[in-house]
Design a protein around this motif. Structure first.
Motif, PDB file in Angstrom:
ATOM      1  N   THR A  84      55.638   0.924  29.618  1.00  0.00           N
ATOM      2  CA  THR A  84      55.270   0.733  28.220  1.00  0.00           C
ATOM      3  C   THR A  84      55.004  -0.733  27.876  1.00  0.00           C
ATOM      4  O   THR A  84      54.645  -1.043  26.751  1.00  0.00           O
ATOM      5  CB  THR A  84      56.392   1.226  27.297  1.00  0.00           C
ATOM      6  OG1 THR A  84      57.563   0.493  27.612  1.00  0.00           O
ATOM      7  CG2 THR A  84      56.643   2.697  27.473  1.00  0.00           C
ATOM      8  N   TYR A 233      60.227  10.052  22.774  1.00  0.00           N
ATOM      9  CA  TYR A 233      59.290   9.565  21.760  1.00  0.00           C
ATOM     10  C   TYR A 233      59.822   9.943  20.383  1.00  0.00           C
ATOM     11  O   TYR A 233      60.074  11.113  20.102  1.00  0.00           O
ATOM     12  CB  TYR A 233      57.926  10.213  22.011  1.00  0.00           C
ATOM     13  CG  TYR A 233      56.841   9.769  21.075  1.00  0.00           C
ATOM     14  CD1 TYR A 233      56.380   8.456  21.091  1.00  0.00           C
ATOM     15  CD2 TYR A 233      56.271  10.656  20.170  1.00  0.00           C
ATOM     16  CE1 TYR A 233      55.373   8.044  20.232  1.00  0.00           C
ATOM     17  CE2 TYR A 233      55.263  10.254  19.309  1.00  0.00           C
ATOM     18  CZ  TYR A 233      54.812   8.946  19.348  1.00  0.00           C
ATOM     19  OH  TYR A 233      53.838   8.548  18.492  1.00  0.00           O
ATOM     20  N   GLU A 268      61.381   3.353  22.428  1.00  0.00           N
ATOM     21  CA  GLU A 268      60.355   4.307  21.966  1.00  0.00           C
ATOM     22  C   GLU A 268      60.962   5.567  21.362  1.00  0.00           C
ATOM     23  O   GLU A 268      60.346   6.242  20.559  1.00  0.00           O
ATOM     24  CB  GLU A 268      59.437   4.727  23.133  1.00  0.00           C
ATOM     25  CG  GLU A 268      58.698   3.594  23.808  1.00  0.00           C
ATOM     26  CD  GLU A 268      59.491   2.991  24.966  1.00  0.00           C
ATOM     27  OE1 GLU A 268      60.709   3.258  25.078  1.00  0.00           O
ATOM     28  OE2 GLU A 268      58.882   2.238  25.742  1.00  0.00           O
TER      29      GLU A 268
END
Ligand code: PEP
Ligand code: MN
Length: 284
Positions: A84, A233, A268
């Motif tokens: 990421t 997420y 995240e």
């Protein structure tokens, strides 16, 4: 139902869930158990992410236990989260992290849920501070560790292994329980190797909701679902929490942070306390 289940698991199939009482405020059973906190313990008194202040907010949002990693493994121990591009991740604070959790526990009365990775970490101090010992996904089949946890008198939150099958999970629980410690809760936390959401959402995990009713058919071990690691997420945490409860989970363990994007690990998937409060309101 087939007749060839292991005898031990057959014995566990009773109508009533195993009774695991942490203290008068927390029983792992219905009404559901609400565990929340940061991925890693990262801030002390006066710090902008003071764990004591975080614990107070977590409690005010309805949690009945605080989570936080002290012995926290990161996939890349030095430079993490390559996928990421977030290079701020850090490994856990270990003993210092435990001390911080202890402050939060003393101040709020919240029981502490935290991982240990090795039986050498089962010290008096650890046993004093941690109320529910988490076995991480990467240790889900560390049989020496599981054997040691079977010999203590302390609730265990047993995560599902990275590619763990239902048999692996129940076998790991059996390993702890047959040694005498029957205070085990199972924690499905998503599986890898399924469809990946990496390209759009940065997540490599798939929630494993179906294992909840499957485990409930096979055993009476309480189930605490992890909608944070199973989705990876933050926008998915709320709907998957709801799905897990609808599927029969007895509780949730959720990662929340005062400034989710700045969390030192798993940024995240960390949610805000507002979202946490919305999820925990469902139990009212
Ligand atoms: C955690 O809960 O902090 C954690 C590392 O989860 P898992 O072991 O499921 O990856
Ligand atoms: Mn995490």
């Amino acid at each position: 139902m087939s007749n060839d289940l292991p005898i031990f698991i057959e014995n566990l199939r009773k109508d009533k869930k195993l009774d695991i009482s942490i203290d008068k405020n927390l029983k792992i059973d219905w009404p559901w158990t609400k565990i929340a906190g940061p991925c890693s313990v990262e801030g002390g008194p006066g710090d902008k992410y003071d764990i004591v202040e975080i614990a107070k907010i977590v409690k005010s949002n309805g949690a009945n236990a605080l989570r936080g990693g002290a012995y926290k493994p990161c996939t890349y121990p030095v430079v993490s989260s390559i996928s990421t591009g977030n290079y701020n991740w850090k490994e856990g604070l270990r003993e210092e992290g435990l001390d911080l959790l202890n402050l939060a526990k003393k101040e709020t009365g919240l029981p502490i849920v935290s991982e240990i990775m090795h039986d050498s970490q089962l010290t008096n101090k650890t046993l004093d501070i941690i109320d529910i010992i988490q076995v991480g996904t990467r240790n889900a089949q560390n049989y020496d560790l599981l054997d040691s946890l079977g010999e203590i008198n302390k609730p265990i939150l047993l995560k599902r292994g990275l590619y763990g099958q239902i048999e692996d999970m129940l076998g790991a629980a059996e390993r702890i329980m047959t040694r005498g410690n029957t205070q085990v809760a199972l924690c499905p936390r998503g599986v890898g190797g399924g469809p990946s959401y990496r390209h759009i959402f940065g997540s490599i995990w798939s929630p494993d909701i179906m294992i909840i009713p499957a485990l409930n058919e096979l055993s009476n071990i309480p189930i605490i679902y992890d909608p944070s690691h199973s989705t990876g997420y933050r926008n998915f945490v709320k709907p998957i929490s709801k799905a897990a409860l609808a599927a029969g989970a007895n509780g949730l363990i959720i990662e929340a942070h005062p400034n989710p994007d700045n969390s030192v690990s798993d940024p995240e998937q960390a949610i805000t306390f507002d979202t946490l409060g919305e999820i925990f309101e469902w139990s009212a």
